[in-house]
Design an enzyme around this catalytic site. Structure first.
Site, PDB file in Angstrom:
ATOM      1  N   ALA A  14       0.815  -1.218   0.000  1.00 37.32           N
ATOM      2  CA  ALA A  14       0.000   0.000   0.000  1.00 37.32           C
ATOM      3  C   ALA A  14       0.851   1.272   0.000  1.00 37.32           C
ATOM      4  CB  ALA A  14      -0.926   0.005   1.219  1.00 37.32           C
ATOM      5  N   GLN A  16       4.030   3.913  -1.496  1.00 39.41           N
ATOM      6  CA  GLN A  16       4.139   4.597  -2.793  1.00 39.41           C
ATOM      7  C   GLN A  16       4.875   3.771  -3.837  1.00 39.41           C
ATOM      8  OE1 GLN A  16       6.229   8.234  -3.000  1.00 39.41           O
ATOM      9  NE2 GLN A  16       7.825   7.543  -1.598  1.00 39.41           N
ATOM     10  N   ARG A  93      13.385   5.859   8.684  1.00 31.90           N
ATOM     11  CA  ARG A  93      14.005   6.550   9.811  1.00 31.90           C
ATOM     12  C   ARG A  93      13.142   7.755  10.176  1.00 31.90           C
ATOM     13  NH1 ARG A  93      19.937   7.590  11.101  1.00 31.90           N
ATOM     14  NH2 ARG A  93      20.424   6.684   9.099  1.00 31.90           N
ATOM     15  N   ARG A  99      20.926   5.238  13.841  1.00 29.98           N
ATOM     16  CA  ARG A  99      21.065   4.164  12.848  1.00 29.98           C
ATOM     17  C   ARG A  99      20.796   2.778  13.468  1.00 29.98           C
ATOM     18  NH1 ARG A  99      22.736   4.438   7.794  1.00 29.98           N
ATOM     19  NH2 ARG A  99      23.459   2.509   6.823  1.00 29.98           N
ATOM     20  N   ASN A 106      13.978  -2.526  11.681  1.00 29.08           N
ATOM     21  CA  ASN A 106      13.850  -3.294  10.445  1.00 29.08           C
ATOM     22  C   ASN A 106      14.112  -4.774  10.678  1.00 29.08           C
ATOM     23  OD1 ASN A 106      12.986  -1.699   8.118  1.00 29.08           O
ATOM     24  ND2 ASN A 106      14.584  -0.336   8.874  1.00 29.08           N
ATOM     25  N   VAL A 130      14.050  -4.176  -1.311  1.00 29.24           N
ATOM     26  CA  VAL A 130      14.058  -2.767  -1.726  1.00 29.24           C
ATOM     27  C   VAL A 130      14.072  -1.864  -0.485  1.00 29.24           C
ATOM     28  CG1 VAL A 130      12.723  -0.985  -2.947  1.00 29.24           C
ATOM     29  CG2 VAL A 130      12.821  -3.312  -3.870  1.00 29.24           C
ATOM     30  N   GLY A 131      13.360  -2.291   0.557  1.00 32.28           N
ATOM     31  CA  GLY A 131      13.226  -1.473   1.774  1.00 32.28           C
ATOM     32  C   GLY A 131      14.580  -1.215   2.420  1.00 32.28           C
ATOM     33  N   ASN A 132      14.807   0.011   2.799  1.00 31.33           N
ATOM     34  CA  ASN A 132      16.121   0.410   3.347  1.00 31.33           C
ATOM     35  C   ASN A 132      16.259   0.139   4.843  1.00 31.33           C
ATOM     36  OD1 ASN A 132      17.530   1.403   1.104  1.00 31.33           O
ATOM     37  ND2 ASN A 132      16.214   3.222   1.082  1.00 31.33           N
ATOM     38  N   ASP A 160      20.430   2.782  -8.608  1.00 35.27           N
ATOM     39  CA  ASP A 160      21.708   3.512  -8.673  1.00 35.27           C
ATOM     40  C   ASP A 160      22.359   3.301 -10.046  1.00 35.27           C
ATOM     41  OD1 ASP A 160      21.537   4.049  -5.739  1.00 35.27           O
ATOM     42  OD2 ASP A 160      21.682   1.877  -5.683  1.00 35.27           O
ATOM     43  N   HIS A 188      23.789   0.255  -0.997  1.00 35.99           N
ATOM     44  CA  HIS A 188      22.824   1.232  -1.513  1.00 35.99           C
ATOM     45  C   HIS A 188      22.726   2.359  -0.488  1.00 35.99           C
ATOM     46  CE1 HIS A 188      19.424   3.234  -3.234  1.00 35.99           C
ATOM     47  NE2 HIS A 188      18.766   3.109  -2.094  1.00 35.99           N
TER      48      HIS A 188
HETATM   49  N1  LIG Z   1      16.801   0.323  -2.714  1.00 34.54           N
HETATM   50  C1  LIG Z   1      16.362   1.419  -3.308  1.00 34.54           C
HETATM   51  O1  LIG Z   1      16.902   1.828  -4.351  1.00 34.54           O
HETATM   52  C2  LIG Z   1      15.214   2.214  -2.757  1.00 34.54           C
HETATM   53  C3  LIG Z   1      14.708   3.291  -3.490  1.00 34.54           C
HETATM   54  C4  LIG Z   1      13.626   4.003  -2.984  1.00 34.54           C
HETATM   55  C5  LIG Z   1      13.065   3.660  -1.770  1.00 34.54           C
HETATM   56  N2  LIG Z   1      13.586   2.620  -1.072  1.00 34.54           N
HETATM   57  C6  LIG Z   1      13.009   2.203   0.208  1.00 34.54           C
HETATM   58  O2  LIG Z   1      11.820   1.445  -0.044  1.00 34.54           O
HETATM   59  C7  LIG Z   1      11.003   1.453   1.115  1.00 34.54           C
HETATM   60  C8  LIG Z   1       9.560   1.713   0.764  1.00 34.54           C
HETATM   61  O3  LIG Z   1       9.426   3.005   0.227  1.00 34.54           O
HETATM   62  P1  LIG Z   1       7.964   3.630  -0.023  1.00 34.54           P
HETATM   63  O4  LIG Z   1       8.213   4.971  -0.575  1.00 34.54           O
HETATM   64  O5  LIG Z   1       7.072   2.687  -0.741  1.00 34.54           O
HETATM   65  O6  LIG Z   1       7.477   3.775   1.489  1.00 34.54           O
HETATM   66  P2  LIG Z   1       5.996   4.002   2.019  1.00 34.54           P
HETATM   67  O7  LIG Z   1       6.132   4.463   3.426  1.00 34.54           O
HETATM   68  O8  LIG Z   1       5.156   4.752   1.046  1.00 34.54           O
HETATM   69  O9  LIG Z   1       5.409   2.504   2.027  1.00 34.54           O
HETATM   70  C9  LIG Z   1       5.895   1.520   2.878  1.00 34.54           C
HETATM   71  C10 LIG Z   1       4.748   0.560   3.115  1.00 34.54           C
HETATM   72  O10 LIG Z   1       5.257  -0.546   3.848  1.00 34.54           O
HETATM   73  C11 LIG Z   1       4.264  -0.943   4.772  1.00 34.54           C
HETATM   74  N3  LIG Z   1       4.912  -1.756   5.811  1.00 34.54           N
HETATM   75  C12 LIG Z   1       5.603  -1.350   6.905  1.00 34.54           C
HETATM   76  N4  LIG Z   1       5.995  -2.398   7.633  1.00 34.54           N
HETATM   77  C13 LIG Z   1       5.535  -3.499   6.990  1.00 34.54           C
HETATM   78  C14 LIG Z   1       5.608  -4.890   7.269  1.00 34.54           C
HETATM   79  N5  LIG Z   1       6.193  -5.352   8.363  1.00 34.54           N
HETATM   80  N6  LIG Z   1       5.026  -5.734   6.390  1.00 34.54           N
HETATM   81  C15 LIG Z   1       4.396  -5.286   5.301  1.00 34.54           C
HETATM   82  N7  LIG Z   1       4.288  -3.982   4.980  1.00 34.54           N
HETATM   83  C16 LIG Z   1       4.855  -3.102   5.820  1.00 34.54           C
HETATM   84  C17 LIG Z   1       3.668   0.364   5.268  1.00 34.54           C
HETATM   85  O11 LIG Z   1       2.387   0.167   5.840  1.00 34.54           O
HETATM   86  C18 LIG Z   1       3.610   1.158   3.971  1.00 34.54           C
HETATM   87  O12 LIG Z   1       2.379   0.970   3.293  1.00 34.54           O
HETATM   88  C19 LIG Z   1      11.641   2.487   2.053  1.00 34.54           C
HETATM   89  O13 LIG Z   1      12.446   1.783   2.988  1.00 34.54           O
HETATM   90  C20 LIG Z   1      12.528   3.293   1.121  1.00 34.54           C
HETATM   91  O14 LIG Z   1      13.596   3.903   1.823  1.00 34.54           O
HETATM   92  C21 LIG Z   1      14.634   1.887  -1.545  1.00 34.54           C
HETATM   93  O1  LIG Z   2      14.454   6.173   0.649  1.00 32.55           O
HETATM   94  C1  LIG Z   2      15.590   6.671   0.591  1.00 32.55           C
HETATM   95  O2  LIG Z   2      16.271   6.959   1.617  1.00 32.55           O
HETATM   96  C2  LIG Z   2      16.234   6.974  -0.742  1.00 32.55           C
HETATM   97  C3  LIG Z   2      16.157   5.820  -1.683  1.00 32.55           C
HETATM   98  O3  LIG Z   2      16.878   4.706  -1.210  1.00 32.55           O
HETATM   99  C4  LIG Z   2      16.672   6.227  -3.044  1.00 32.55           C
HETATM  100  O4  LIG Z   2      17.800   5.857  -3.404  1.00 32.55           O
HETATM  101  O5  LIG Z   2      15.942   6.932  -3.760  1.00 32.55           O
END
Ligand SMILES: NC(=O)c1ccc[n+]([C@@H]2O[C@H](COP(=O)([O-])OP(=O)(O)OC[C@H]3O[C@@H](n4cnc5c(N)ncnc54)[C@H](O)[C@@H]3O)[C@@H](O)[C@H]2O)c1
Ligand SMILES: O=C(O)C[C@H](O)C(=O)O
Length: 329
Positions: A14, A16, A93, A99, A106, A130-132, A160, A188
């Protein structure tokens, strides 16, 4: 079409990124235009209603390849029979959080998810985190899944990689499709190292085409490494569509292969190559073929690159040691 659908589990459905990702999975971009999929959406209880809304929209697209959607807050249900798992949901965060607090929060997500994958996923499960902090979250999940081959746990540095392709194309006037063999090394995070010394632009060495070490050190590397922060600053939210696009690219390449004469970047459990300690989930140049990846071997690493790879790997070691101290791995 008689193919058995592939079960794709998406956590944080759910959020973004989830909103940008699910429609592309359902329309065949993740696995191929002839591969039917069943979606499993994992959310926390507060996210279930929004996930149901997204599922209604998915229905309304009448995607021919979409053979079912299940929504749950139970990881054991979400990963049951999963062939592909995209672990997007993570604890961001928040103000005042150190940290160590972030890693611990997480750990509370990725450890149980790793355990559920271990207990319930299909034998051919492939996991993308994907989640950071993505590399270390992948390490936590992998450590909790001892019966799954470690190499099935990967973390995303494809965003990246794509960012670096785009910046290099802009600088040189080339098209992104003319650029090959670019590498993201390490974490990352802002310590990552985008390496163009082995890259080619229309067959010529990219570092020689650029011929500007100052641009490389002071512009290209920091622009790519800090792009995530720049997007948060500009959008007021972290990258979503580009992150979803990179997740699609990562899995599609893993399953369907890299182009002949090219490679990609994936964060994968190290086998000790290039001096990266075994087991750390670090980004490498990889070639994918027949559903498997292999680290590109034999690249000469110059001093400029060595220092930067080592710095990012040192950060990964610190993160590993922190989650080890917390009993998460
Ligand atoms: N690796 C990459 O290149 C990269 C790039 C962009 C974002 N990210 C990371 O991706 C993650 C998600 O970003 P977003 O913008 O979608 O965030 P967001 O906050 O819009 O969505 C995260 C969703 O995860 C859900 N969630 C939280 N804990 C959960 C769990 N235990 N089980 C299932 N769902 C759970 C939340 O309810 C929320 O709907 C963030 O950690 C962000 O930093 C990584
Ligand atoms: O969510 C972030 O901290 C940034 C994300 O990992 C990105 O690279 O766009």
């Amino acid at each position: 079409m008689t193919r058995t659908p592939v079960n794709v589990t998406v956590t944080g459905a759910a959020g973004q990124i989830g909103y940008a990702l699910l429609f592309r999975i359902a329309s065949g971009h993740l696995l191929g235009a002839d591969v039917p999929v069943k979606l499993r959406l994992l959310e926390i209880p507060q996210g279930l209603k929004a996930a149901e809304g997204t599922a209604m929209e998915l229905d309304d697209c009448a995607f021919p390849l979409l053979r079912g959607i299940e929504i749950t807050d139970d990881p054991n249900v979400a990963f049951d029979g999963a062939n592909v798992a995209l672990l997007v949901g993570a604890r961001p965060r928040t103000k005042g959080m150190e940290r160590g607090d972030l890693l611990e929060a997480n750990g509370g997500i990725f450890k149980p998810q790793g355990e559920a994958i271990n207990a319930h996923a299909a034998d051919d499960i492939r996991v993308l985190v994907v989640g950071n902090p993505a590399n270390t979250n992948a390490l936590i999940a992998q450590a909790a899944a001892p019966d799954v081959p470690a190499e099935r746990f990967t973390a995303m540095t494809r965003l990246d990689h794509n960012r670096a392709l785009s910046q290099l194309a802009k600088k040189t006037g080339a098209s992104v499709s003319d650029i090959r063999k670019l590498t993201i090394w390490g974490n990352h995070s802002a310590t990552q190292y985008p390496d163009i010394f082995h890259a080619e632009i229309a067959g010529k060495n990219a570092a020689e085409v650029v011929n500007d070490e100052q641009w490389l050190a002071d512009d290209f590397i920091p622009t790519v490494a800090k792009r995530g922060a720049a997007i948060i600053e500009a959008r007021g939210a972290s990258s979503a569509a580009s992150a979803a696009n990179a997740a699609i690219d990562h899995v599609h390449t893993w399953v369907n292969g890299t182009a002949e004469g090219d490679w990609t970047s994936m964060a994968i459990p190290s086998d000790g190559s290039y001096g990266v300690p075994e087991g750390l989930i670090s980004s490498f140049p990889v070639v994918c073929k027949d559903g498997k990846y292999e680290i590109v071997q034999g690249l000469e690493i110059n001093d400029f690159s060595r220092t930067r790879i080592d710095a990012s790997v040192d950060e990964l070691k610190e993160e590993r040691d922190a989650v080890r101290a917390l009993g998460l791995i």
